[in-house]
Design an enzyme around this catalytic site. Structure first.
Site, PDB file in Angstrom:
ATOM      1  N   LYS A  50      31.031   3.307  -6.494  1.00 52.61           N
ATOM      2  CA  LYS A  50      31.702   2.931  -5.268  1.00 52.61           C
ATOM      3  C   LYS A  50      33.167   3.427  -4.933  1.00 52.61           C
ATOM      4  O   LYS A  50      33.356   3.578  -3.631  1.00 52.61           O
ATOM      5  CB  LYS A  50      31.576   1.199  -5.307  1.00 52.61           C
ATOM      6  CG  LYS A  50      30.361   0.742  -5.329  1.00 52.61           C
ATOM      7  CD  LYS A  50      30.400  -0.828  -5.304  1.00 52.61           C
ATOM      8  CE  LYS A  50      29.063  -1.339  -5.243  1.00 52.61           C
ATOM      9  NZ  LYS A  50      28.894  -2.669  -5.185  1.00 52.61           N
TER      10      LYS A  50
ATOM     11  N   SER B 245      28.126  -8.108  -3.800  1.00 55.75           N
ATOM     12  CA  SER B 245      29.149  -7.288  -3.771  1.00 55.75           C
ATOM     13  C   SER B 245      30.369  -6.931  -2.700  1.00 55.75           C
ATOM     14  O   SER B 245      31.118  -6.627  -3.022  1.00 55.75           O
ATOM     15  CB  SER B 245      28.859  -5.992  -4.524  1.00 55.75           C
ATOM     16  OG  SER B 245      28.141  -5.079  -3.639  1.00 55.75           O
TER      17      SER B 245
END
Length: 342
Positions: A281, A236
């Site tokens: 996040k 990611s």
């Protein structure tokens, strides 16, 4: 006697309270991780510096004990995943970690390729063999090979790709013996094993040694680039890697003085892909002081990472701007047109 009794009761209470910490349930828990500046992690030889910063974002993932499970149940920004959603049926914890680290390595390779090609610089590969991701229980490789082994010779013959390796094995029959030369933790070993048939549905009838593998390759670029991702796993961070690398290659500073966080996978053609834990996040980026957050748009899908990120930003009342991105070129274009921070 009363004092001894109190001590025994105290010890029993401590055991009762501590024991659940070591009892792991068949679940994983994810929670907001960190946002980390990329300039100290990535170094392009003689590269340009930046006024602001690009930041990768992470989630913290771990096996659930009783306490962490109960906390996650009542936390809006923690997620509970059944173990089979994280690891495949016969994948061990070690194999899972090796797979995550390999995904990180692959994302770094894609990020370097995308950034250097965008900068108009040549990209070449050096193939080093195959990398063992997984060992199938009950097959010949079990107890002889381990995840992260690098195989580079079969029967004394060099080979360079997983295709060459599988083509060689496909010409063999059940019971034939192979001699593999491989590297494990910087030491070279040899092992002999006999080919056998797979019993699982997908590969039933095929002959092999019982490993999941991928190409082990190294990217050759000039100027040289180093990415010290250490124990960060998964793909990611690839998109943010590509931006940091490209920024160090180019004279114009894309950060324009802002702290820019983001996430997303990166393919070799520059497409930015979906990731898990986007809401966690966003929280990590906000806590780290990010002013802009770049989120995968997934071509405008209703449930895209971008839309989830927007909702999370609203829920936590952050001033951080959430920007949708579909590909590397689009992200660069947005940053090139961004007004410098005053």
């Amino acid at each position: 006697m009363k004092r001894k009794k109190r001590i025994r009761i105290l010890i029993l209470v401590v055991i009762i309270l501590v024991a659940p910490c070591f009892y792991f349930m068949p679940f994983y828990i994810s929670k907001p991780g960190m946002a980390k500046e990329l300039e100290p992690i990535i170094e392009v030889e003689d590269g340009y510096t930046e006024e602001g910063s690009f930041m990768l974002t992470t989630v913290r993932m771990g096996r659930a004990n009783i306490y962490s499970y109960l906390i996650a149940k009542f936390s809006p920004y923690q997620e509970i995943y059944p173990i089979d959603q994280i690891r495949s049926e016969d994948e061990t914890e070690e194999e899972y970690m090796v797979r995550q680290l390999h995904l990180m390595d692959s994302s770094k390779i894609n990020a370097i390729e995308v950034a250097y090609r965008k900068a108009g610089l040549p990209v070449n590969y050096e193939y080093k063999g195959v990398y063992v991701l997984h060992v199938v229980p009950g097959m010949p490789a079990e107890k002889k090979l381990e995840p992260a082994d690098r195989i580079f010779e079969v029967d004394g013959n060099d080979f360079h790709t997983s295709s060459e390796f599988m083509d060689y094995i496909s010409q063999k029959s059940t019971g034939e013996e192979l001699v593999l030369t491989f590297e494990r933790k910087s030491k070279v070993y040899q092992t002999s094993l006999k080919l056998d048939q797979f019993n699982d549905g997908e590969n039933k009838g095929k002959v092999g040694i019982g490993i999941g593998l991928v190409d082990d390759k190294e990217l050759i670029v000039e100027p040289h680039v180093t990415v010290n991702s250490k124990e960060i796993g998964g793909p990611s961070a690839g998109f943010m890697f590509s931006l940091e690398i490209y920024n160090q290659l180019m004279k114009e500073d894309l950060t324009k003085g802002y702290n820019i966080a983001g996430t997303g996978t990166i393919s070799s053609n520059g497409e930015v892909g979906e990731i898990g834990g986007i809401h966690q996040k966003v929280i990590a980026a906000d806590k780290a002081g990010a002013e802009i957050f770049l989120a995968p748009n997934q071509n405008g899908a209703k449930d895209s990472n971008y839309r989830v990120a927007l909702k999370t930003a609203k829920d936590i009342k952050t001033d951080m701007k959430i920007i949708p991105v579909d590909n590397f070129d689009g992200a660069v274009s947005y940053l090139e047109n961004l007004k410098p921070k005053k």
